[in-house]
Enzyme design. Structure first.
Site, short mmCIF file in Angstrom:
data_model
loop_
_atom_site.label_atom_id
_atom_site.label_comp_id
_atom_site.label_asym_id
_atom_site.label_seq_id
_atom_site.Cartn_x
_atom_site.Cartn_y
_atom_site.Cartn_z
N ALA A 146 14.64 4.40 8.19
CA ALA A 146 15.08 3.33 6.97
C ALA A 146 15.33 3.82 5.95
CB ALA A 146 14.44 2.24 7.50
N ASP A 147 15.84 3.10 5.11
CA ASP A 147 16.08 3.16 3.69
C ASP A 147 16.53 1.57 3.09
OD1 ASP A 147 15.69 5.44 1.31
OD2 ASP A 147 17.37 4.29 0.84
N GLN A 148 16.39 2.48 1.72
CA GLN A 148 17.20 0.51 0.99
C GLN A 148 17.03 0.54 -0.56
OE1 GLN A 148 13.99 -3.11 0.22
NE2 GLN A 148 15.25 -3.66 1.38
#
Length: 193
Positions: free
Chosen positions: A71-73
């Site tokens: 995941a990344d944001q």
């Protein structure tokens, strides 16, 4: 049962994944994120998905029979990237820049099992209230959001900073779009319910 691994040491993502009541292990991805960002062959808006996939891929090589979640944001205010502030002073500056404006959070997940990828990016638009510098300083002192993209903890007092939010999945604001992730885990035979 297939092992589930979250390629993240984020306490926020771990807390979110616990909501699905599926046993998992959290592990640090085997990547240099700063180096990946510098060498990424993608546009800035595609960067979260690229990083999520690279994080999952780094552990998929070590645990090929497991379901791996990367995941990344990244936040965006126009063409400006909003990362983690790292300090209270930078968090205050970032929130001063955001107040009274609409920005976007791009939250990506990449889920891997046996050579198959399921990929998703959730784009959330958030409009922050117009706030005084004193209000922003007080908020930063209360929650110390220096390790959050955009410098706010939406799951806490940070929600009070906003006038309007537009998203398909409000859980993506914290870091993991759980509705999509539930569908992905179900496709891989690991339904939460």
């Amino acid at each position: 049962m297939t092992k589930l691994i979250l390629a993240s040491t984020s306490i926020y993502r771990q807390q979110q994944l616990k909501q699905l009541n599926v046993p998992f292990q959290s592990m640090a991805p085997q990547v240099d994120e700063d180096q990946l960002k510098k060498q990424a062959p993608v546009s800035t808006t595609d960067l979260p998905l690229y990083l999520a996939q690279k994080k999952a891929e780094s552990l998929a090589l070590l645990y090929p029979q497991s379901i791996i979640i990367g995941a990344d944001q990244i936040g965006f205010l126009g063409n400006t990237t909003l990362g983690k502030a790292g300090t209270k002073d930078k968090a205050i500056l970032q929130l001063l820049q955001l107040q009274g404006k609409t920005h976007q959070l791009h939250t990506a997940i990449a889920v891997y099992l046996n050579g198959q990828w399921l990929l998703h990016v959730d784009v959330t638009e958030l409009t922050m209230r117009t706030l005084s510098e004193a209000q922003i300083r007080h908020y930063v002192d209360l929650e110390n959001p220096i390790d959050c993209a955009g410098s706010y903890k939406f799951e806490g007092l940070g929600i009070s900073l906003f006038d309007k939010i537009s998203t398909k999945d409000p859980t993506s604001i914290i870091g993991l779009p759980l509705m999509t992730l539930t569908n992905f885990l179900t496709q891989f035979g690991l339904p939460p319910i």
